[in-house]
Motif scaffolding. Structure first.
Motif, PDB file in Angstrom:
ATOM      1  N   SER A 170      17.773  20.051 -22.789  1.00 55.70           N
ATOM      2  CA  SER A 170      16.845  19.923 -21.699  1.00 55.70           C
ATOM      3  C   SER A 170      15.391  20.497 -22.179  1.00 55.70           C
ATOM      4  N   ALA A 171      15.384  20.821 -23.414  1.00 53.75           N
ATOM      5  CA  ALA A 171      14.299  21.424 -24.148  1.00 53.75           C
ATOM      6  C   ALA A 171      12.890  20.391 -23.829  1.00 53.75           C
ATOM      7  N   GLY A 172      12.043  20.605 -23.127  1.00 51.56           N
ATOM      8  CA  GLY A 172      10.490  19.671 -22.814  1.00 51.56           C
ATOM      9  C   GLY A 172      11.069  18.914 -21.615  1.00 51.56           C
ATOM     10  N   LEU A 173      11.993  19.068 -21.106  1.00 56.63           N
ATOM     11  CA  LEU A 173      12.330  18.110 -20.028  1.00 56.63           C
ATOM     12  C   LEU A 173      12.265  18.807 -18.595  1.00 56.63           C
ATOM     13  N   HIS A 174      12.113  18.163 -17.409  1.00 56.56           N
ATOM     14  CA  HIS A 174      12.266  18.759 -16.303  1.00 56.56           C
ATOM     15  C   HIS A 174      13.275  18.089 -15.466  1.00 56.56           C
ATOM     16  N   TYR A 175      14.004  18.982 -14.822  1.00 54.44           N
ATOM     17  CA  TYR A 175      15.023  18.426 -14.092  1.00 54.44           C
ATOM     18  C   TYR A 175      15.350  19.144 -12.680  1.00 54.44           C
ATOM     19  N   VAL A 176      16.170  18.804 -11.841  1.00 55.51           N
ATOM     20  CA  VAL A 176      16.786  19.449 -10.860  1.00 55.51           C
ATOM     21  C   VAL A 176      18.249  19.130 -10.939  1.00 55.51           C
ATOM     22  N   ASP A 177      19.047  20.070 -10.249  1.00 54.53           N
ATOM     23  CA  ASP A 177      20.424  20.047 -10.246  1.00 54.53           C
ATOM     24  C   ASP A 177      21.160  21.034  -9.325  1.00 54.53           C
ATOM     25  N   VAL A 178      22.643  20.721  -9.037  1.00 53.85           N
ATOM     26  CA  VAL A 178      23.218  21.745  -8.482  1.00 53.85           C
ATOM     27  C   VAL A 178      23.915  22.658  -9.468  1.00 53.85           C
ATOM     28  N   ASP A 179      24.428  23.524  -9.153  1.00 57.58           N
ATOM     29  CA  ASP A 179      25.205  24.308 -10.210  1.00 57.58           C
ATOM     30  C   ASP A 179      26.652  23.783 -10.171  1.00 57.58           C
ATOM     31  N   ASN A 180      27.042  23.046 -10.846  1.00 55.73           N
ATOM     32  CA  ASN A 180      28.165  22.101 -10.990  1.00 55.73           C
ATOM     33  C   ASN A 180      29.369  23.145 -11.430  1.00 55.73           C
ATOM     34  N   ALA A 181      29.272  24.022 -12.289  1.00 56.07           N
ATOM     35  CA  ALA A 181      30.162  24.808 -12.895  1.00 56.07           C
ATOM     36  C   ALA A 181      30.479  25.703 -11.767  1.00 56.07           C
ATOM     37  N   ALA A 182      29.509  26.544 -11.085  1.00 52.54           N
ATOM     38  CA  ALA A 182      29.780  27.332  -9.939  1.00 52.54           C
ATOM     39  C   ALA A 182      30.577  26.664  -8.743  1.00 52.54           C
ATOM     40  N   GLY A 183      30.231  25.250  -8.449  1.00 51.57           N
ATOM     41  CA  GLY A 183      30.979  24.517  -7.306  1.00 51.57           C
ATOM     42  C   GLY A 183      32.361  24.347  -7.686  1.00 51.57           C
TER      43      GLY A 183
END
Length: 336
Positions: free
Chosen positions: A160-173
């Motif tokens: 993810s270095a230098g990249l923008h992203y959105v996500d859900v916390d998959n591990a927590a889910g």
């Protein structure tokens, strides 16, 4: 005799606004070095005349295409059958409402060489990109990082270095889903994973394994799938063949959970009495029999955040590099 309507030109706008042609052009293409009075005069002239800018000519001046790409590196059939991907397309399209930006949808084609989509993106065809459901070998991450095209990932990149992203916390889910099965009393809990070249798959697997390890339960009942109904059914068949004592299943997507329910029914296993099942997505879970217990992935909010971030980048605003991570929650059904 029919009178042919002649569309107003840039010269007509300049003449009606009382400004030079170059001033009118600058006002139409962003207002650079144009006084507020001249900008207002040009705007009023455009409205009176019904002038529509020539996009091709405009792009030569602004170096903008007035379009963004939505990249979904999946076969086109998946768009029609996967509610998550369909939600992504719908969400981006709605997020562009009120703008002049057009949406270009890029899908993977069978036999396509790695990097083909990345090369298209870096060739100046679009002003920005949103990438969803990406795989490690798509080469989208390094190409986007190395280029100057603004972009946002829906889903955590591998690097993810230098990249923008959105996500859900998959591990927590996954932890929430698996803990639901543990609390129910299940002691032989399997997981049906997604493709191994996607971060969502790896994160959900880690959450499942960590929860079982903490509970002192075995973590060897694993079958890999592909986030489809067919893949979930095939994975469930393998689990039953290798671990007939299974009494709980965490499927890494609702589509795979749907396939698992079909196989369990065919094998005479009652859900949830014999085998409890929890999915992931909360997209169409109410359509299964029994109604699926699942983890909510807020795809609408995620895509809205990604689209908003990209629009801010295109507007030249400062966008902080921290990802936007959404918190998952369990949606109770009848399958667990």
């Amino acid at each position: 005799m029919v009178t042919k309507h002649i569309a107003p030109t840039l010269d007509d706008v300049a003449r009606a606004a009382g400004v030079s042609r170059s001033t009118a052009s600058r006002a139409i293409n962003g207002g650079d070095r144009v006084s507020p009075e001249a900008q207002q005069a040009v705007d009023d002239a455009i409205l009176r005349l019904g002038y529509a800018p020539n996009r091709a000519a405009r792009s030569l001046v602004t170096r903008r295409t007035d379009s963004i790409a939505l990249v979904v590196p999946e076969p086109d059939a998946r768009i029609l059958t996967d509610p998550f991907l369909a939600g992504v397309v719908r969400g981006v399209s709605e997020g562009l409402g009120g703008t002049d930006l057009q949406l270009v949808l890029l899908l993977a084609r069978p036999g396509e060489r790695p990097g083909h989509i990345a090369r298209y993106l870096n060739s100046g065809h679009v002003d920005g990109v949103i990438i969803a459901s990406h795989h490690k070998d798509d080469r989208l991450e390094p190409e986007l990082r190395a280029g100057s095209l603004p972009g946002v990932f829906v889903g955590r990149p591998f690097d993810s270095a230098g990249l923008h992203y959105v996500d859900v916390d998959n591990a927590a889910g996954a932890r929430v889903a698996t803990q639901r099965l543990v609390d129910r009393g299940c002691r032989r809990i399997a997981t049906l994973t997604g493709p191994q070249d996607m971060t969502a798959t790896l994160d959900r697997f880690d959450g499942w394994r960590a929860t079982l390890s903490r509970a002192g339960l075995p973590t060897d009942a694993v079958a890999h799938g592909d986030f489809t109904v067919q893949g979930g059914a095939a994975a469930m068949e393998r689990v039953l063949a290798e671990h007939p004592d299974v009494d709980g299943v965490f499927a890494a997507s609702d589509l795979m959970a749907t396939g698992a329910l079909q196989v369990l029914r065919a094998h005479g296993r009652s859900v949830p009495d014999d085998v409890a099942v929890v999915g992931f997505d909360a997209l169409g879970a109410e359509l299964t029999t029994p109604r699926l217990t699942t983890v909510l992935q807020p795809v609408v909010e995620m895509v809205a955040a990604a689209t908003s971030t990209l629009l801010d980048m295109l507007a030249g605003e400062v966008v902080h590099p921290e990802p936007r991570i959404f918190v998952p929650r369990l949606v109770e059904g009848d399958s667990a």
